[in-house]
Design an enzyme around this catalytic site. Structure first.
Site, PDB file in Angstrom:
ATOM      1  N   ARG A 148       5.699 -13.981   8.955  1.00  0.00           N
ATOM      2  CA  ARG A 148       6.085 -12.571   8.998  1.00  0.00           C
ATOM      3  C   ARG A 148       7.399 -12.425   9.767  1.00  0.00           C
ATOM      4  O   ARG A 148       7.686 -13.202  10.676  1.00  0.00           O
ATOM      5  CB  ARG A 148       4.970 -11.792   9.704  1.00  0.00           C
ATOM      6  CG  ARG A 148       5.118 -10.278   9.673  1.00  0.00           C
ATOM      7  CD  ARG A 148       4.012  -9.658  10.515  1.00  0.00           C
ATOM      8  NE  ARG A 148       4.126  -8.211  10.550  1.00  0.00           N
ATOM      9  CZ  ARG A 148       3.334  -7.385   9.893  1.00  0.00           C
ATOM     10  NH1 ARG A 148       2.357  -7.866   9.145  1.00  0.00           N
ATOM     11  NH2 ARG A 148       3.486  -6.086   9.970  1.00  0.00           N
ATOM     12  N   LYS A 196       2.982   1.849  10.749  1.00  0.00           N
ATOM     13  CA  LYS A 196       2.973   3.169  10.116  1.00  0.00           C
ATOM     14  C   LYS A 196       2.436   4.220  11.082  1.00  0.00           C
ATOM     15  O   LYS A 196       2.981   5.324  11.195  1.00  0.00           O
ATOM     16  CB  LYS A 196       2.111   3.131   8.844  1.00  0.00           C
ATOM     17  CG  LYS A 196       2.674   2.228   7.765  1.00  0.00           C
ATOM     18  CD  LYS A 196       1.654   1.967   6.671  1.00  0.00           C
ATOM     19  CE  LYS A 196       2.157   0.897   5.709  1.00  0.00           C
ATOM     20  NZ  LYS A 196       1.135   0.469   4.757  1.00  0.00           N
ATOM     21  N   GLU A 221       0.870  -1.188   0.000  1.00  0.00           N
ATOM     22  CA  GLU A 221       0.000   0.000   0.000  1.00  0.00           C
ATOM     23  C   GLU A 221       0.908   1.241   0.000  1.00  0.00           C
ATOM     24  O   GLU A 221       1.803   1.335   0.842  1.00  0.00           O
ATOM     25  CB  GLU A 221      -0.879   0.011   1.241  1.00  0.00           C
ATOM     26  CG  GLU A 221      -1.870  -1.128   1.309  1.00  0.00           C
ATOM     27  CD  GLU A 221      -2.659  -1.087   2.627  1.00  0.00           C
ATOM     28  OE1 GLU A 221      -3.481  -0.154   2.792  1.00  0.00           O
ATOM     29  OE2 GLU A 221      -2.426  -1.958   3.476  1.00  0.00           O
TER      30      GLU A 221
END
Length: 776
Positions: free
Chosen positions: A487, A497, A272
């Site tokens: 992950r 973020k 994104e």
């Protein structure tokens, strides 16, 4: 000079490597002689890169230059064809200094003309595995595969190491089968310090034997990713994957897919564009791009730009830069927004098929689990079609209506949203759209449109796999296969973020590229080489389990790369003035300093040595302490590279009693008694700013309320940044460019910061040197 540069680049040296070689006069002359001799045999364009590499390696390692002609001819006549043969040749000429050289003995010693067949390699590996079969079956993949490699190499001295390794891997896989979860777990055993050192030595030997970056399991990232192909489906065999839903039209859709893709592996990296990539994304980049590369496929960089409120152009640019910085080139750069019209038409089709409806429940009503069914779930298809068109035309306010899909996700979430209303201009489509698709709707359809074969996602997307298959099949379009991997997380940092934005807004860090963060732009600014990050991803390995790693593993990979790649310079962070009284006032000597002391063939630079030099304050102690080996009034010390030993004559202090200058005598290190230590120094230096970084957070898990009850902002390390505004660095760094890396001898690894100006250079400390903590 220009002709020699052209000569060197013509044999495959990069321009930078050729220029470095020209700086070393002895190496330059030897290489020029060797290449000229080879060209005499093959013609000006007959020396290829493989031969050129051997000639360079020979010229840089040969001590007895009278053997240059003999070895150059042996390489040119293709008697010496590999690095292994060259090493043997160099050993032979070293052991036979007198003329003439016995040609027959030389060729026997170097394996000239020896051909190792695949059958011989197969038999040798089979014999070694048979010897260790019992232990292999017992320890499985925890067995030291380097031992098998070593014994096979001993049996077949001149065989290609990579071919042997491939055969070992294949036969081990045939014997043990694919790795299980138990095989992937790291085996921890209590060991003595001595044993740990031995283990490290074994690992180093494995690296040397195999010639590639090796993980704890003895496999490079590319080898691991090629290995993953054994678990993953082949292109066009999606239907063989467990959980894949086959419809009456599946085979026809796959056939059409194969006509377009040509049976090639296709992956994508779909970030994104609303933030900067971090260390976790490095694993995703390596996995997606690396898996495609390892299997001769292609990988798309696709921006998932479906949320115009948070997307900025700087993020698009930074993402592309970081992918390329890590060494990967996308097959194509695409955007989810490229497909907005097609996605809208597919949404209309989904409504027509009775699989979607327009809903008026508020956002807060849809949060959490066990959400009650929508009262509009069974509204007529025609009604939903009209309302969806009105959503598109901007009739409804934000939050008044959504398009929802009629399905239940694996985590129990009911009827996920496919479209929502946002009156925000899109960076690419402007005001054309006021409805935007969600990730759950967009992701699988963009994969289908791009004919992706393997949709590789992190483990948290496993709960969305069934919805991925459901949507493709509901619309009767080609359905890729979703695979999940673990992950990657690091301790002592945050990568969210939202939390990084908070750190920036509160002034804790300067921006997304603050070197204390673990965003990729921050790591680049700090001086972490991209290959070290890729090596780190290889060390962590390709696993399905989530990995939380401490920074020291990454730092170890960085040191390994920089030790070989960062040229040496001398810098004094806390200067102490030293006047050498027995040198003349205007004394000036140019001292040659090797860029890489372990391989002086890689070049050198000169630094001035004058009557006034500067040393580190910590390298002098007025009072002698037990075990202290550096300069004291009673103890002399050597100066690195200068060839001098200095002895204190006078200690000068200021009014507060602080030592501000030393007056010393110097003598040649050839005549002086060997000192206990040699220290670095600078003379006529550049005044630079140096920034020393430490961990940003005090605790391992700053986001864990049990460790940090008052939140991550309360856990900031007050000493995470120390700025030294007047450090002294030798003049060899004067022409450095932004992000150029150096090893400041005895101090650490440093990288030139973008804040540097022509008047003042700014260096970031990448890492300290790996030294014995007990050394003083």
């Amino acid at each position: 000079m220009a002709d020699t540069l052209t000569l060197f680049t013509s044999i495959g040296l990069s321009e930078q490597k050729a220029k470095e070689t020209l700086k070393n006069e002895a190496l330059s002359c030897a290489l020029k002689d060797a290449v000229t001799r080879a060209q005499h045999i093959h013609g000006p364009s007959g020396v290829d890169k493989a031969m050129g590499t051997l000639l360079y390696s020979m010229a840089s390692r040969l001590k007895d230059t009278k053997r240059l002609a003999f070895l150059s001819e042996s390489i040119a006549l293709r008697k010496i064809c590999t690095e292994l043969q060259l090493a043997a040749a160099l050993d032979f000429v070293k052991g036979h200094p007198q003329d003439p050289i016995n040609q027959k003995e030389f060729e026997e010693a170097c394996g000239v003309g020896v051909v190792i067949t695949p059958e011989q390699i197969e038999d040798a590996v089979e014999s070694v595995i048979k010897k260790h079969k019992e232990q292999l079956l017992k320890e499985r993949y925890h067995f030291n595969m380097g031992l098998l490699m070593g014994e096979a190499r001993s049996a077949l001295k001149w065989a290609d190491g990579k071919v042997i390794k491939n055969e070992v891997d294949m036969q081990v896989l045939h014997l043990l089968g694919p790795k299980t979860e138990a095989d992937l777990e790291k085996k921890l055993k209590p060991q003595k310090v001595k044993d740990v050192k031995n283990q490290v030595q074994v690992k180093k030997e494995e690296v040397a034997v195999n010639g590639e970056v090796i993980t704890g399991e003895g496999k490079s990232l590319m080898e691991q990713l090629r290995g993953e192909a054994l678990k993953f489906h082949k292109a066009g065999e999606n239907y063989k994957t467990e959980g894949y839903v086959v419809t009456p039209n599946t085979m026809a859709l796959i056939k059409k897919h194969l006509e377009i893709s040509g049976g090639q592996i296709r992956t994508r990296f779909p970030p994104e564009p609303n933030g900067i990539l971090h260390i976790g994304h490095a694993k995703a980049i390596n996995f997606n791009f690396g898996y495609a590369k390892a299997n001769n496929g292609i990988c798309f960089l696709r921006y998932d730009d479906t949320n115009p409120e948070k997307e900025e152009e700087k993020y698009f640019t930074a993402i592309k830069d970081m992918v390329e910085w890590l060494g990967y080139k996308p097959y194509a750069i695409t955007h989810a927004s490229d497909n907005f019209q097609q996605l809208y038409e597919l949404a209309v089709e989904l409504i027509r098929k009775g699989h979607a409806y327009v809903c008026h429940q508020k956002g807060e009503e849809l949060k959490g689990h066990n959400v009650p069914s929508s009262p509009w779930r069974d509204r007529p298809i025609e009604e939903s079609l009209v309302l969806f068109e009105r959503m598109k035309k901007g009739v409804f306010a934000e939050g008044e209506a959504t398009l929802r899909m009629k399905m239940v996700m694996e985590d129990g979430k009911m009827d996920p949203v496919a479209y929502r209303i946002k009156y925000t201009a899109h960076h690419r489509t402007g005001d054309e759209w006021c409805i935007y698709p969600t990730y759950d709707y967009t992701h699988c359809l963009c994969d289908s449109i791009e004919n992706i074969t393997h949709s590789l996602c992190t483990k948290e997307f496993q709960a969305r796999r069934s919805s991925y298959y459901w949507l493709c099949n509901a619309l009767d379009v080609y359905c890729p296969v979703q695979w999940e991997y673990g992950r990657l997380n690091l301790t002592y940092t945050v990568v969210s973020k939202r939390k990084i934005i908070k750190l920036v807004e509160t002034g804790v860090v300067r921006d997304w590229d603050d070197p204390r963060l673990f965003t990729l732009t921050a790591l680049r600014r700090r001086g972490f080489p991209p290959e070290a990050i890729n090596n780190f991803c290889a060390r962590v390995g390709v696993t399905v389990s989530q990995t939380t790693t401490e920074p020291h593993l990454l730092e170890s990979c960085v040191r390994e790369v920089l030790n070989d790649a960062a040229p040496r310079a001398m810098a004094v962070l806390e200067p102490l003035k030293v006047t050498i009284t027995n040198l003349p006032e205007k004394s000036w000597l140019n001292v040659s300093v090797p860029d890489f002391p372990a391989n002086e063939a890689k070049g050198s630079h000169t630094v001035p040595f004058t009557r006034t030099i500067f040393i580190e304050q910590s390298d002098f102690r007025e009072v002698m302490e037990k075990g202290y080996k550096r300069l004291t009034p009673e103890q002399p010390v050597g100066l690195r590279h200068a060839g001098y030993v200095i002895s204190v004559q006078k200690v000068i202090k200021d009014a507060q009693g602080k030592v501000v200058e030393l007056e010393v005598n110097c003598c040649s290190s050839d005549t002086a008694e060997k000192p206990k230590a040699f220290i670095h120094w600078v003379s006529e230096p550049l005044v630079c700013e140096v920034r020393l970084y430490d961990r940003l957070f005090l605790h391992k898990h700053p986001e864990d309320p049990s460790e940090v009850p008052n939140g991550f902002l309360s856990d900031i390390n007050p000493n995470s940044l120390q700025v030294i505004s007047s450090a002294l660095v030798d003049t060899s760094v004067k022409g450095a460019k932004v992000f150029d890396k150096f090893q400041f001898e005895r101090v650490g690894y440093f990288s030139l910061d973008p804040d540097s100006t022509t008047d003042k250079l700014v260096f970031n400390r990448t890492l300290t040197l790996k030294e014995d903590p007990g050394k003083i």
